[in-house]
Design a protein around this motif. Structure first.
Motif, PDB file in Angstrom:
ATOM      1  N   GLU A 332       0.875  -1.084  -0.085  1.00  0.00           N
ATOM      2  CA  GLU A 332       0.049   0.197   0.083  1.00  0.00           C
ATOM      3  C   GLU A 332       0.999   1.326  -0.067  1.00  0.00           C
ATOM      4  OE1 GLU A 332      -3.110  -0.175  -0.474  1.00  0.00           O
ATOM      5  OE2 GLU A 332      -3.216  -2.375  -0.226  1.00  0.00           O
ATOM      6  N   LEU A 333       0.393   2.136  -0.832  1.00  0.00           N
ATOM      7  CA  LEU A 333       1.180   3.435  -0.773  1.00  0.00           C
ATOM      8  C   LEU A 333       0.220   4.484  -0.448  1.00  0.00           C
ATOM      9  CD1 LEU A 333       2.981   3.144  -4.279  1.00  0.00           C
ATOM     10  CD2 LEU A 333       3.870   2.614  -2.320  1.00  0.00           C
ATOM     11  N   ASN A 334       0.860   5.931  -0.037  1.00  0.00           N
ATOM     12  CA  ASN A 334      -0.057   6.900   0.358  1.00  0.00           C
ATOM     13  C   ASN A 334      -0.785   7.646  -0.599  1.00  0.00           C
ATOM     14  OD1 ASN A 334       1.165   6.560   3.153  1.00  0.00           O
ATOM     15  ND2 ASN A 334       2.820   7.897   2.554  1.00  0.00           N
ATOM     16  N   LEU A 335      -0.349   7.414  -1.788  1.00  0.00           N
ATOM     17  CA  LEU A 335      -1.012   8.025  -3.002  1.00  0.00           C
ATOM     18  C   LEU A 335      -2.157   7.390  -3.489  1.00  0.00           C
ATOM     19  CD1 LEU A 335       2.047   9.340  -4.787  1.00  0.00           C
ATOM     20  CD2 LEU A 335       0.451  10.662  -3.431  1.00  0.00           C
ATOM     21  N   GLY A 336      -2.742   6.006  -2.765  1.00  0.00           N
ATOM     22  CA  GLY A 336      -3.905   5.469  -3.017  1.00  0.00           C
ATOM     23  C   GLY A 336      -3.667   4.431  -4.070  1.00  0.00           C
ATOM     24  N   LEU A 337      -2.210   4.148  -4.459  1.00  0.00           N
ATOM     25  CA  LEU A 337      -1.706   3.092  -5.429  1.00  0.00           C
ATOM     26  C   LEU A 337      -1.413   2.006  -4.627  1.00  0.00           C
ATOM     27  CD1 LEU A 337       0.562   5.392  -7.494  1.00  0.00           C
ATOM     28  CD2 LEU A 337      -1.904   4.574  -7.997  1.00  0.00           C
ATOM     29  N   ARG A 338      -1.248   0.654  -5.335  1.00  0.00           N
ATOM     30  CA  ARG A 338      -0.799  -0.391  -5.069  1.00  0.00           C
ATOM     31  C   ARG A 338       0.725  -0.630  -5.532  1.00  0.00           C
ATOM     32  NH1 ARG A 338      -3.440  -4.251  -2.013  1.00  0.00           N
ATOM     33  NH2 ARG A 338      -2.337  -5.701  -3.147  1.00  0.00           N
ATOM     34  N   ALA A 339       1.695  -1.352  -5.181  1.00  0.00           N
ATOM     35  CA  ALA A 339       2.885  -1.709  -5.616  1.00  0.00           C
ATOM     36  C   ALA A 339       3.045  -2.967  -5.257  1.00  0.00           C
ATOM     37  CB  ALA A 339       4.014  -0.739  -5.344  1.00  0.00           C
ATOM     38  N   LEU A 340       4.160  -3.447  -6.033  1.00  0.00           N
ATOM     39  CA  LEU A 340       4.525  -4.970  -5.566  1.00  0.00           C
ATOM     40  C   LEU A 340       5.401  -4.848  -4.194  1.00  0.00           C
ATOM     41  CD1 LEU A 340       6.553  -5.806  -8.769  1.00  0.00           C
ATOM     42  CD2 LEU A 340       4.341  -6.542  -8.115  1.00  0.00           C
ATOM     43  N   PRO A 341       5.271  -5.940  -3.630  1.00  0.00           N
ATOM     44  CA  PRO A 341       5.735  -5.824  -2.198  1.00  0.00           C
ATOM     45  C   PRO A 341       7.234  -5.632  -2.032  1.00  0.00           C
ATOM     46  CG  PRO A 341       5.259  -8.013  -2.690  1.00  0.00           C
ATOM     47  CD  PRO A 341       4.826  -7.259  -3.620  1.00  0.00           C
TER      48      PRO A 341
END
Length: 531
Positions: A332-341
């Motif tokens: 989880e990112l602060n900008l409302g995005l998802r990224a690889l772990p």
């Protein structure tokens, strides 16, 4: 008493030469001893040669003698400083005497200047002395600051700073909506504040610390030059389509190439000539033409839609000899995005963006960036266009390719101070540049034939027109005064150099020359004297 040598040649070779001379001279005396010459004459020859050798060493080694403990430093402080501040620095630096600069009379050769602002006239009496400059402990004191004097629309502006904070927690920022701020800790803080440049023409941005405005960041925003992008993928996706549409809306030239199979390729707007930024998925990395394109420095490479992070960074490191390395992190990112772990480990030769999920490394004349974001197109569907613009604007701003036409200089430019300007022109390199009523001569760079350089010292404060579509701002002596003093110190010849007083008085070279002549005369007369 300490001795420091300033030899006429490298110290190692100076000693080699002196040792060889000593061996030759004393070896000659030893040969005389084996031929029955009296001990008195051998001793005389040896002493005469030894005297000659000593004075020869004085000439070659050029010793400087310094008396320790005899020079007491003196604090010279600017007007208006509190007695508490002066006492603090006297105790901290273990200095006994302090005098206001208006009452200063020539004294100690070691001077400690205490203050935030000194004019050229005030510094003049100290030009032959060893100087140390210290600044008072004042909240919001800016002693170093720099940024780009000109940027393109959409390009990231970066402010590099050195600022003192006396509070446990204070926030440094520019008054532009949706920009990051930097938290300062007590003491001196060095760092960088980054934000995106929007609009066109003259820009004035308040630079604040808490509720205090430290100054205005003034620079010029030029129209964005369209760049050529090539999106080369192994499969179509919503992420790619959204990214391509966003680039085209910004006025960029975008070509697409999707290879569905070995025989089937879908291409659109196939303008592959002079591509500046190539954007690929990991499946394209094994293509030799892409590898050679990057290694030859023809453009920048961005890799996204990564699935196997460790496999990709190992492959990139093996092909391009880079140093990408990941570590575990939240999805989880602060900008409302998802990224690889995963996130990128910090490296001195890399820059990390978007909470360390995108890393960029310079490779010769090219840059390589790898994104760990799973997707970002959902931001557009949710109406968060500004967040999408901020993310990819920051990434592409960090991977900005070289321009065919540009004016580069570091701000702030101060009235009365010389600043260097660079002008890039792909068609013709100008020989002069007009700034207000001044004509600046430009010289072509010896390495880059498309680059010319010039020196300009503004004679007034304010915006200065340089042609119809460009301006620079000249700061007066009341803005960022401590940074101006730092610039004066950098031009001061005695700063960070050992003065003659510090080294002590050297032995006159005539002493060595006369001594050598006297002993050479003795060596010549000795065989003619009977004893």
């Amino acid at each position: 008493m300490t001795i420091e040598f300033l030899p006429l040649v490298d110290l190692f070779w100076a000693w080699i030469f002196l040792i060889l001379v000593a061996l030759a001279g004393f070896g000659y005396s030893f040969l005389y001893a084996n031929h029955g010459v009296s001990k008195a004459r051998i001793l005389t020859k040896s002493l005469l040669f030894f005297g000659f050798w000593i004075f020869l060493a004085l000439v070659i080694l050029n010793p400087q003698f310094e008396s320790e403990g005899k020079i007491e430093p003196l604090i010279v402080y600017q007007q208006g400083l509190s007695q508490e501040e002066i006492s603090f620095w006297k105790d901290s630096l273990k200095v006994k005497q302090a005098v206001e600069i208006s009452d200063y009379q020539d004294g100690s050769s070691k001077v400690i200047l205490l203050g935030e602002d000194f004019s050229a006239e005030q510094l003049y009496p100290f030009q032959a002395k060893e100087i140390q400059w210290v600044t008072p402990r004042k909240h919001g004191l800016v002693d170093q600051i720099s940024w780009k004097g000109a940027v393109r629309k959409g390009e990231n502006q970066r402010i590099y700073f050195s600022i003192y904070s006396s509070q446990p927690s204070s926030w440094l920022k520019v008054l532009i909506p949706n920009t990051d701020s930097v938290e300062l800790s007590p003491g001196w803080n060095q760092g960088m504040l980054e934000f995106q440049s929007n609009g066109l023409g003259r820009a004035e941005v308040p630079f604040t610390l808490g509720n205090d405005t430290l100054g205005l960041i003034r620079y010029f925003i030029e129209p964005a030059l369209p760049k050529k992008y090539l999106i080369q993928m192994g499969f179509p996706s919503a992420e790619t389509r959204t990214f391509v549409n966003w680039l085209r809306e910004k006025g960029e030239t975008v070509s697409e190439e999707v290879q569905l199979s070995k025989e089937t390729v879908i291409a659109s707007n196939a303008e592959k000539d002079s591509v500046q930024v190539l954007i690929i998925d990991p499946a394209q990395l094994n293509k030799r033409n892409i590898q050679d394109w990057v290694k030859d420095g023809k453009g920048n490479l961005l890799i996204f839609q990564v699935d196997d992070t460790q496999e990709v960074d190992n492959l990139v490191n093996r092909i391009f000899q880079t140093e990408f390395e990941v570590e575990q992190a939240s999805e989880e990112l602060n900008l409302g995005l998802r990224a690889l772990p995963y996130r990128w480990k910090s490296k001195s030769n890399q820059s990390s963006l978007i909470e360390d999920r995108i890393a960029v490394q310079q490779l010769g004349n090219s840059q390589i960036g790898i994104s760990l974001l799973e997707s970002s197109y959902s931001l557009i569907f949710q109406g968060n266009n500004s967040v999408y613009e901020r993310i990819w604007g920051e990434v592409l701003g960090a991977m900005e390719p070289d321009e065919s036409s540009a004016i580069r200089f570091a701000a702030p430019v101060f009235e009365g101070f010389s600043s260097e300007f660079e002008i890039v022109q792909s068609d013709s390199v100008p020989e002069i540049w007009l700034a207000d009523l001044d004509t600046i001569s430009l010289s072509k760079d010896l390495i880059n034939p498309l680059l010319s350089k010039g020196i300009y010292a503004p004679s007034r404060e304010g915006w200065i027109d340089c042609g119809a579509n460009f301006s620079i701002y000249s700061y007066g002596n009341h803005e960022f005064p401590t940074a101006q003093t730092a610039k004066r110190f950098s031009e001061f010849s005695s700063i960070n150099q050992k003065s003659e007083t510090e080294l002590g008085r050297p032995i006159s070279p005539w002493v060595g020359l006369l001594g050598m002549m006297i002993f050479l005369a003795g060596i010549w007369l000795e065989p003619k004297v009977s004893f």
